[in-house]
Design an enzyme around this catalytic site. Structure first.
Site, PDB file in Angstrom:
ATOM      1  CE  LYS A 130       3.091  -5.583   3.780  1.00  0.00           C
ATOM      2  NZ  LYS A 130       2.477  -4.580   4.689  1.00  0.00           N
ATOM      3  CD  GLU A 172       0.252  -1.407   8.113  1.00  0.00           C
ATOM      4  OE1 GLU A 172      -0.216  -0.692   9.033  1.00  0.00           O
ATOM      5  OE2 GLU A 172       0.812  -0.929   7.114  1.00  0.00           O
ATOM      6  CG  ASP A 211      -0.355  -0.029   2.511  1.00  0.00           C
ATOM      7  OD1 ASP A 211       0.892  -0.081   2.591  1.00  0.00           O
ATOM      8  OD2 ASP A 211      -1.092   0.006   3.525  1.00  0.00           O
ATOM      9  CB  SER A 212       4.598   1.710  -0.102  1.00  0.00           C
ATOM     10  OG  SER A 212       4.822   0.555  -0.870  1.00  0.00           O
ATOM     11  CD  GLU A 260       7.672   0.072   7.808  1.00  0.00           C
ATOM     12  OE1 GLU A 260       6.784  -0.678   7.389  1.00  0.00           O
ATOM     13  OE2 GLU A 260       7.844   1.224   7.362  1.00  0.00           O
ATOM     14  CG  ASP A 299       0.197  -4.109   1.980  1.00  0.00           C
ATOM     15  OD1 ASP A 299       0.103  -4.914   2.928  1.00  0.00           O
ATOM     16  OD2 ASP A 299       0.941  -3.104   2.022  1.00  0.00           O
TER      17      ASP A 299
HETATM   18  O1  KIV Z   1       3.479  -1.110   1.660  1.00  0.00           O
HETATM   19  C1  KIV Z   1       4.666  -1.455   1.694  1.00  0.00           C
HETATM   20  O2  KIV Z   1       5.442  -1.210   0.773  1.00  0.00           O
HETATM   21  C2  KIV Z   1       5.124  -2.168   2.873  1.00  0.00           C
HETATM   22  C3  KIV Z   1       6.586  -2.446   2.983  1.00  0.00           C
HETATM   23  C4  KIV Z   1       7.300  -1.218   3.337  1.00  0.00           C
HETATM   24  C5  KIV Z   1       6.876  -3.558   3.910  1.00  0.00           C
HETATM   25  O3  KIV Z   1       4.362  -2.475   3.712  1.00  0.00           O
END
Ligand code: KIV
Length: 289
Positions: free
Chosen positions: A137, A139, A68-69, A206, A107
């Protein structure tokens, strides 16, 4: 998208290695578990589009995260918070299409799993069915254990993410290092064990002190994926635009830049513009008669 997967240029000898191995079939979570048993370190990069993903796939990157970056790095948002399921699904599908070998992890964005396990299952199922990701993924440690449990029971591999969790930026008021001090370190260890017990196949750590990340890596039987978490993690992940020098402005201290793409691309754009303005492009060989 078609491209050949060439064996990366690596000193690795084991044909089963995640990086440098000779198998061209898609990596699975079983391969990830086997790498932890062998004590093998591996790289992970984010990717948000098919073409960039194909470059990383050809380079032998075994795990790609459609993070989600993308909010900050691809979509122009201020943080990861506004990213939606529609956006993650669209870009995850592109990354899956651009890869042959990498395990693609999608994510779960903010708001797509916090309501509880059933919401998490609905969101994760969408990513698996519509985008074709091999894992998701999310959090959170203890607070997300029930979500992880239900996804794993449903057959969806889950990568957990603890330490600094960027979707909580508004609660943190920034991006501070996590796990400093006795109580915070103990909580991080509890979070790590909780996600492992819930069935996660790997956990991102992280922005945590290197010594603490090393301890978590020793204690867990699932791999740790570090970002700003020192050298002892089983794997390392970077946001690709940071890694390749594409990001505008300051990058976090833990980032190592392996190229200067922003400069190279800017120079190419300027050279093109000057050729057009000066009449050097198109030349005879670019023209049809
Ligand atoms: O969204 C992302 O890119 C991440 C990584 C920084 C682990 O969660």
């Amino acid at each position: 998208m078609t491209h050949a997967v060439k064996a990366p240029d690596s000193g690795a000898k084991n044909p089963k290695s995640l990086y440098g191995g000779t198998s061209s079939r898609r990596i699975t979570v079983r391969d990830i578990a086997a790498a932890k048993e062998r004590g093998e370190k591996w790289p992970m990069l984010t990717a948000y589009d098919a073409m960039t993903a194909s470059v990383f796939d050809e380079a032998g990157i075994p795990v790609m995260l459609v993070g989600d970056s993308m909010g900050n790095c691809h979509l122009g948002y201020e943080s990861t918070v506004p990213v939606t399921m529609d956006e993650i699904t669209l870009l995850s599908a592109a990354v899956v299409r651009g890869t042959r070998r990498a395990l693609v992890v999608g994510d779960l964005p903010f708001g797509s799993y916090q309501e509880g396990p059933v919401q998490a299952l609905r969101s994760a199922t969408r990513l698996v069915k519509e985008a074709g990701v091999g894992a998701v993924k999310l959090e959170g440690g203890e607070r997300s254990a029930h979500q992880i449990e239900l996804l794993v029971q449903a057959g969806i591999p889950v990568m957990a993410h603890i330490g600094l969790t960027p979707q909580s930026v508004n609660a943190y008021g920034g991006y501070p290092v996590q796990g400093r001090g006795e109580e915070a370190a103990a909580q991080l260890l509890r979070d790590a064990k909780a996600v492992q017990d819930a069935g996660a196949f790997a956990v991102v750590l992280e922005l945590v002190p290197a010594e603490l990340a090393a301890e978590v890596t020793r204690v867990l039987h699932i791999p740790t994926v570090g970002i700003g978490a020192g050298a002892e993690c089983d794997a390392q992940v970077l946001v690709w635009t940071d890694m390749a020098g594409m990001t505008d402005g300051r990058v976090p201290r833990f980032v190592k830049q392996y190229a200067r793409l922003r400069e190279a691309l800017g120079d190419a754009a300027k050279a093109f513009a000057e050729d057009v303005v000066g009449g050097a492009y198109p030349a005879e060989e670019h023209s049809f008669h």
